[in-house]
Design a protein around this motif. Structure first.
Motif, PDB file in Angstrom:
ATOM      1  N   LYS A 472      -3.250   3.115  -0.349  1.00 43.27           N
ATOM      2  CA  LYS A 472      -2.028   2.516  -0.890  1.00 43.27           C
ATOM      3  C   LYS A 472      -0.906   2.660   0.140  1.00 43.27           C
ATOM      4  N   CYS A 473      -0.129   1.602   0.278  1.00 46.31           N
ATOM      5  CA  CYS A 473       0.973   1.619   1.238  1.00 46.31           C
ATOM      6  C   CYS A 473       2.142   2.410   0.684  1.00 46.31           C
ATOM      7  N   LYS A 474       2.639   3.318   1.509  1.00 52.49           N
ATOM      8  CA  LYS A 474       3.752   4.165   1.078  1.00 52.49           C
ATOM      9  C   LYS A 474       5.031   3.354   0.903  1.00 52.49           C
ATOM     10  N   GLU A 475       5.136   2.287   1.701  1.00 52.20           N
ATOM     11  CA  GLU A 475       6.375   1.517   1.704  1.00 52.20           C
ATOM     12  C   GLU A 475       6.398   0.490   0.571  1.00 52.20           C
ATOM     13  N   CYS A 476       5.376  -0.388   0.548  1.00 48.58           N
ATOM     14  CA  CYS A 476       5.459  -1.515  -0.377  1.00 48.58           C
ATOM     15  C   CYS A 476       4.492  -1.411  -1.546  1.00 48.58           C
ATOM     16  N   GLY A 477       3.647  -0.375  -1.563  1.00 46.56           N
ATOM     17  CA  GLY A 477       2.764  -0.182  -2.712  1.00 46.56           C
ATOM     18  C   GLY A 477       1.516  -1.032  -2.711  1.00 46.56           C
ATOM     19  N   THR A 478       1.308  -1.818  -1.667  1.00 47.61           N
ATOM     20  CA  THR A 478       0.086  -2.631  -1.596  1.00 47.61           C
ATOM     21  C   THR A 478      -1.140  -1.722  -1.573  1.00 47.61           C
ATOM     22  N   LYS A 479      -2.202  -2.192  -2.258  1.00 50.79           N
ATOM     23  CA  LYS A 479      -3.423  -1.392  -2.290  1.00 50.79           C
ATOM     24  C   LYS A 479      -4.575  -2.174  -1.693  1.00 50.79           C
ATOM     25  N   LYS A 513      -2.915   0.670   8.585  1.00 51.02           N
ATOM     26  CA  LYS A 513      -1.624  -0.003   8.745  1.00 51.02           C
ATOM     27  C   LYS A 513      -1.555  -1.097   7.676  1.00 51.02           C
ATOM     28  N   CYS A 514      -0.462  -1.124   6.926  1.00 48.82           N
ATOM     29  CA  CYS A 514      -0.332  -2.102   5.848  1.00 48.82           C
ATOM     30  C   CYS A 514      -0.210  -3.505   6.435  1.00 48.82           C
ATOM     31  N   GLU A 515      -1.036  -4.397   5.951  1.00 52.37           N
ATOM     32  CA  GLU A 515      -1.022  -5.756   6.482  1.00 52.37           C
ATOM     33  C   GLU A 515       0.220  -6.520   6.049  1.00 52.37           C
ATOM     34  N   LYS A 516       0.787  -6.070   4.931  1.00 49.64           N
ATOM     35  CA  LYS A 516       1.954  -6.781   4.409  1.00 49.64           C
ATOM     36  C   LYS A 516       3.236  -6.376   5.117  1.00 49.64           C
ATOM     37  N   CYS A 517       3.467  -5.054   5.209  1.00 45.71           N
ATOM     38  CA  CYS A 517       4.768  -4.611   5.701  1.00 45.71           C
ATOM     39  C   CYS A 517       4.677  -3.744   6.939  1.00 45.71           C
ATOM     40  N   GLY A 518       3.466  -3.482   7.392  1.00 48.52           N
ATOM     41  CA  GLY A 518       3.330  -2.646   8.588  1.00 48.52           C
ATOM     42  C   GLY A 518       3.461  -1.166   8.305  1.00 48.52           C
ATOM     43  N   GLY A 519       3.657  -0.790   7.065  1.00 46.56           N
ATOM     44  CA  GLY A 519       3.794   0.619   6.698  1.00 46.56           C
ATOM     45  C   GLY A 519       2.462   1.343   6.778  1.00 46.56           C
ATOM     46  N   VAL A 520       2.481   2.640   6.455  1.00 48.87           N
ATOM     47  CA  VAL A 520       1.264   3.438   6.541  1.00 48.87           C
ATOM     48  C   VAL A 520       0.603   3.527   5.162  1.00 48.87           C
TER      49      VAL A 520
HETATM   50 ZN   LIG Z   1       3.168  -2.105   2.824  1.00 43.57          ZN
END
Ligand SMILES: [Zn+2]
Ligand SMILES: [Zn+2]
Length: 1006
Positions: A472-479, A513-520
């Motif tokens: 799960k992305c820490k920034e945007c919550g994408t899973k 690396k989050c594909e949506k926002c680049g977050g971790v």
């Molecule tokens: Zn993200």
């Protein structure tokens, strides 16, 4: 073959034979290449967390029975082992071993890497025990092909099932009320909560308290609870819309409760003076507000009121039971399943201020840091302070506890991952409906459990398990969900360390690396419910090709407690995987519990657990196998009594052993050759007689019924068939009819003896094959030592034989009926003899059978046998009782329209013959005792201390006696004298007699 049946020795020899000749491996390989079809199998993996006991051994026996049977029927069955390795029970044991008290200590003091190593070690310790049990029982399961639920390749395929769920929107995160064990610090599935033994009698508070109606002076709702701590998370009150409620005047106050409960509650509270002033329907109370009393000490509760208008209001719910307590139910959505649903459908916020140890967090204000159940007393005190406590008692009731640690479970709303199996429930039910469960009651229990159709909480807050593969992305919550190691490594931001495996902590260290926002992206740090591991086995343990060929599997059998366990998770995961209303198994036999001899559950605390390896060191595996299958129908609980093993089960197997040995010795003596002396040749030469034809017909029915009962898993009834064939048909009926014919070495009657051998060869060999799925050692031993001795062209092992089929050409219903008539008439004669105290060995002069024509005809056709079996010289038949039978000197017995009359008078001749038979029987017993083979010829037999009269009586029968006991000379002596012989004391009627045997050239052999 030893003179006695010594199963432990025999089993050791056969085990060595199997190992030396790689019989199990050869059999599997042969069937894989030559078969009439494939029957899939997937092993219900034993949890490697305990020493197998006799109940487990019973389950192994039922699996092996099916394997051997189906293999002999020509099928290939991939009978491969499997082991359930992960999960809470293993973790708890290792925690104990390492001396840590809880998860926090474990993580701090031991660390995950070390812990995982220890878990693997613990598992291997039990693995050894299980393998040993299979070895002792003779279970032909292939351990080389075992699957292990903790291996990376298994976990990867388990992940693929999750991916299917993920893609179908069936795997999701959510708040949900779960049963949570504060001891194990993890949630439990609803199936686990229902385990046997989970409900225990515990003592809880029983509390009546009041919530004041908002804006009223002296009006209150009267409420009852056994869990005072839930008042901290209270958000609503519920009443039943259609029920009648009453306002009751008590002193200066008015209390609202269900009208039907007024009288019993007042009585319970000891309030004598009260008055109902008003009644109303529950629905009239909807929306009524109440003053939540702890807003000062739990400030968050005041905030909740601002968030939603229904907080601290009355709601209407049909689940409210107005037959208990007060009919006004306080709602705590953070701590109750129904409450949670009630809140969710109204959008009311869930208040669940707990940490992993079920301690209140700072949102709970004053109660911060207190373990939930420890807050009970504080809540009571606070109610008291505020004048809201009506009564505080305690009560004992059944309450669910953790099936492992026995902590009282707490219901908590937690963020978990769920398989939304509730959404596919109709498919699951349809799939389950097509399965054959063999017995009605286990089927009904399973189906009604499945109907609950609850979502399956598959996340566990633990360490030793298959990791949940969601990041799960820490920034945007994408899973994102990964379904293979390859995919995982491709996405990883950094290469993992060398000893990487699909377990915590290694997987936790991998980030994307989050594909949506680049977050971790970090992994959601749950592991999977261990039931999800084993439930994945029909897919995870095979390759794609094997999966296509073997699943749905043919047949599974496990203990009854797997109804909520493996039987359930297999089904759920398979429906998710395939999207079809199909079960991964076509048939499932659920076995009852094994209890102790007194019918008590086996448990460590009672100290009555019988470990399988220890029992099988002492008792024969074959006898054990026969016993557990014969004792009761599979779904019944089996009261295991070791003392029973040596009785009937041993007797049956021992009789089969002795019959086979008897056949082997006699047939060898006469040079029987099964290739040459066949049933066909015996028939051609007209040497088959009615006892043979009868037995050959009987065995057809045995084959048919036995096979049918194996198919319906009525093992107890199936074995009753074999037992009858051995004890009744062969030992009690057939052998006595032909024994005398075998008891000679006259060349003129050799043809007849060979016909009897060909009959026994066919029947005994068939029975030996039928026994193989039940008693593989005895069957193999007889096969090697009797049948392969006589015919070296037979296959290398009994397991390679074809399953016997009824031969219609050998059926003879009329003959069976005639024999039935014969046997029942013989037993009438026996009971007539008994009433006159006349031994069966004593010959009698005549009898009269009064019976209908059909019976008489049957008896006439078998008259020789009738006279021989009853030991009577002459028989007359009559339709009605004849005139010449006087009342004195005759005895009679009657049953079902047949009456026999027996002349009890014995003249000198009959007395002499009777005495001869008595003595002959004693010599026979002595022969056996001294270890002579039945075929050995004795030189001299001495009988001493006989009186003159008896010697006289015996004289005319000496020749017959010689033949009977196979002796050249018989010496009748009045005194023992100085013969220097080894005398053996015996009994003839009331008198002591002495017998001695001399055989030159022939040493008694044991
Ligand atoms: Zn993200
Ligand atoms: Zn627990």
């Amino acid at each position: 073959m030893t003179a006695d049946y010594r199963p432990l020795e025999l089993e050791k020899e056969i085990r060595e034979f199997w190992e030396k000749n790689r019989v199990q491996q050869k059999l599997a390989l042969f069937k894989e290449k030559n078969n009439n079809g494939v029957l899939g199998y997937v092993e219900g993996p034993p949890t490697l967390n305990g020493i197998p006991h006799v109940g487990h051994a019973r389950g192994r026996v039922m699996k092996d029975l099916r394997y051997r049977w189906k293999t002999m029927q020509g099928y290939y069955v991939p009978f491969w082992a499997g082991w359930d390795c992960q999960g809470l029970p293993v973790e708890l044991e290792v925690e104990k071993l390492l001396g840590v008290k809880n998860k926090r200590e474990l993580l701090e003091k031991v660390g995950m890497e070390h812990f995982i190593q220890e878990c693997k070690k613990a598992v291997m310790k039990y693995h050894k025990e299980w393998v040993a049990v299979d070895g002792r029982l003779g279970v032909f399961m292939d351990h080389g092909k075992a699957y292990w639920t903790y291996k990376d390749e298994y976990i990867e395929r388990e992940w693929q099932i999750l991916k299917r769920a993920w893609d179908q929107g069936l795997l999701e995160e959510g708040y949900y009320v779960v049963a949570y064990c504060p001891g194990c610090q993890t949630s439990l599935s609803s199936a686990e909560v229902g385990y046997e033994g989970a409900y225990q009698v515990v003592e809880d508070p029983s509390l009546y308290f009041k919530f004041k109606l908002a804006g009223r002076r002296d009006e209150y709702f009267l409420v009852w609870t056994t869990m005072p701590f839930t008042l901290i998370t209270d958000t609503m009150l519920a009443v039943h819309p259609e029920a009648e409620y009453a306002k009751v005047k008590v002193n200066e106050e008015k209390w609202i409760l269900a009208k039907s409960r007024v009288q019993p509650v007042m009585q319970e509270l000891g309030i004598e003076e009260y008055e109902i002033t008003e009644t109303m329907l529950g629905k009239n109370l909807e929306g009524t507000g109440y003053d939540y009393p702890f807003k000062d000490i739990v400030p968050e509760q005041a905030e909740l009121e601002k968030k939603h208008p229904l907080v601290h209001k009355v709601i209407l719910e049909d689940f409210v039971d107005v037959n208990t307590a007060t009919g006004v139910v306080h709602q705590s959505p953070g701590n109750g399943e129904e409450d949670f649903f009630a809140a969710q459908k109204r959008g009311v916020p869930i208040f669940a201020p707990f940490d992993d140890e079920v301690k209140f967090t700072k949102e709970a204000g004053l109660f911060n840091g207190k373990f939930a159940r420890d807050a009970d007393a504080a809540v009571v005190e606070e109610l008291q302070k505020r004048g809201l406590l009506v009564s505080a008692e305690t009560l004992k009731h059944e309450y669910p506890t953790c099936w492992r640690s026995h902590h009282k479970l707490v219901w908590l709303a937690r963020k978990e991952y769920f398989l939304r199996t509730d959404r596919i429930n109709s498919k699951v039910l349809e799939a389950a409906d097509r399965v054959n469960y063999f017995y009605e009651s286990p089927r009904n229990r399973f189906i009604s459990f499945l109907k609950e159709g609850k979502p399956w909480c598959i996340s566990r807050e633990r360490v030793w398990g298959a990791p949940l593969p969601i990041w799960k992305c820490k920034e945007c919550g994408t899973k994102t969900l990964v379904a293979s190691k390859k995919e995982l490594l491709a996405k990883a931001r950094e290469k993992p360390q060398a000893d990487f495996e699909l377990h915590r902590p290694w997987v936790d260290r991998i980030t994307f690396k989050c594909e949506k926002c680049g977050g971790v992206m970090h992994r959601e740090d749950f592991v999977l419910d261990a039931w999800h591991n084993s439930g994945a086995s029909p897919y995870a343990r095979f390759t794609d090709e094997e999966f296509r060929n073997y699943v749905p599997v043919d047949y599974l059998t496990e203990a009854m407690d797997q109804t909520r366990g493996w039987a359930n998770t297999l089904l759920l995961e398979y429906v998710i995987l395939t999207g079809k209303a199909e079960s991964p198994y076509k048939a499932f036999l659920l076995q009852g519990l094994t209890q102790d001899a007194r019918g008590r559950k086996m448990s460590k605390s009672l100290g009555n657990v019988i470990e399988a390896n220890k029992a099988l060191e002492k008792y024969s595996s074959d006898v054990f196998r026969f016993y557990v299958l014969r004792k009761c129908p599979p779904p019944d609980s089996n009261d295991f009594d070791p003392q029973e093993l040596s009785r009937r089960p041993y007797q049956v197997l021992s009789t089969l052993y002795h019959l086979s040995r008897f056949f082997a010795q006699n047939s060898e003596f006469d040079g029987f050759d099964p290739e040459k002396h066949t049933l066909q040749s015996a028939k051609r030469e007209k040497q088959l007689k009615s006892p043979d034809l009868w037995l050959l017909s009987r065995i057809q029915q045995t084959i048919e019924t036995y096979t049918e009962k194996l198919g319906t898993c009525e093992f107890n009834l199936a074995l009753a068939q074999l037992e009858d064939a051995v004890i009744e048909d062969l030992s009690r009926l057939y052998v006595p009819m032909v024994r005398k014919e075998l008891w000679t070495d006259d060349q003129e009657t050799l043809g007849r003896r060979l016909a009897v051998y060909s009959t026994l060869w066919y029947v005994l060999k068939t029975i030996t094959l039928l026994f193989n799925p039940v008693t593989p050692y005895l069957s193999e031993a007889l096969y090697q030592n009797v049948y392969r001795q006589l015919d070296s062209s037979l296959p290398e092992t009994v397991n390679l034989e074809n399953w016997p089929r009824p031969d219609e050409g050998l059926r003879n219903k009329a003959m069976e009926d005639d024999f039935q008539t014969l046997f029942s008439t013989v037993s009438l004669v026996y009971s007539a003899r008994q009433s006159a105290k006349l031994k069966r060995r004593w010959p009698l002069s005549r009898m009269v059978v009064v019976a209908p024509e059909k019976t008489r005809e049957a008896l006439k056709s078998l008259e020789g046998l009738l006279l021989e079996l009853t030991n009577v010289k002459v028989v007359e038949y009559a339709e009605m009782t004849p005139q010449h039978i006087p009342e004195e000197g005759w005895v009679s017995a009657a049953e079902n329209g047949t009456q026999v009359f027996l002349d009890v008078h014995r003249d000198q001749k009959l007395l002499g013959e009777g005495a001869m038979r008595d003595l002959a029987r004693r010599v026979q017993a002595l022969r056996k005792e001294l270890g002579y083979m039945p075929t050995d010829i004795l030189d001299d037999v001495y009988m001493a201390e006989l009186d003159n009269e008896t010697v006289q009586l015996l004289q005319p029968y000496l020749q017959e006696m010689k033949e009977l006991i196979r002796a050249r000379n018989i010496h009748l002596l009045v005194d023992r004298g100085e013969t220097g012989t080894d005398w053996h004391e015996s009994q003839l009627d009331e008198r002591k007699v002495y017998i001695a045997i001399r055989a030159q050239n022939k040493k008694p052999s044991i």
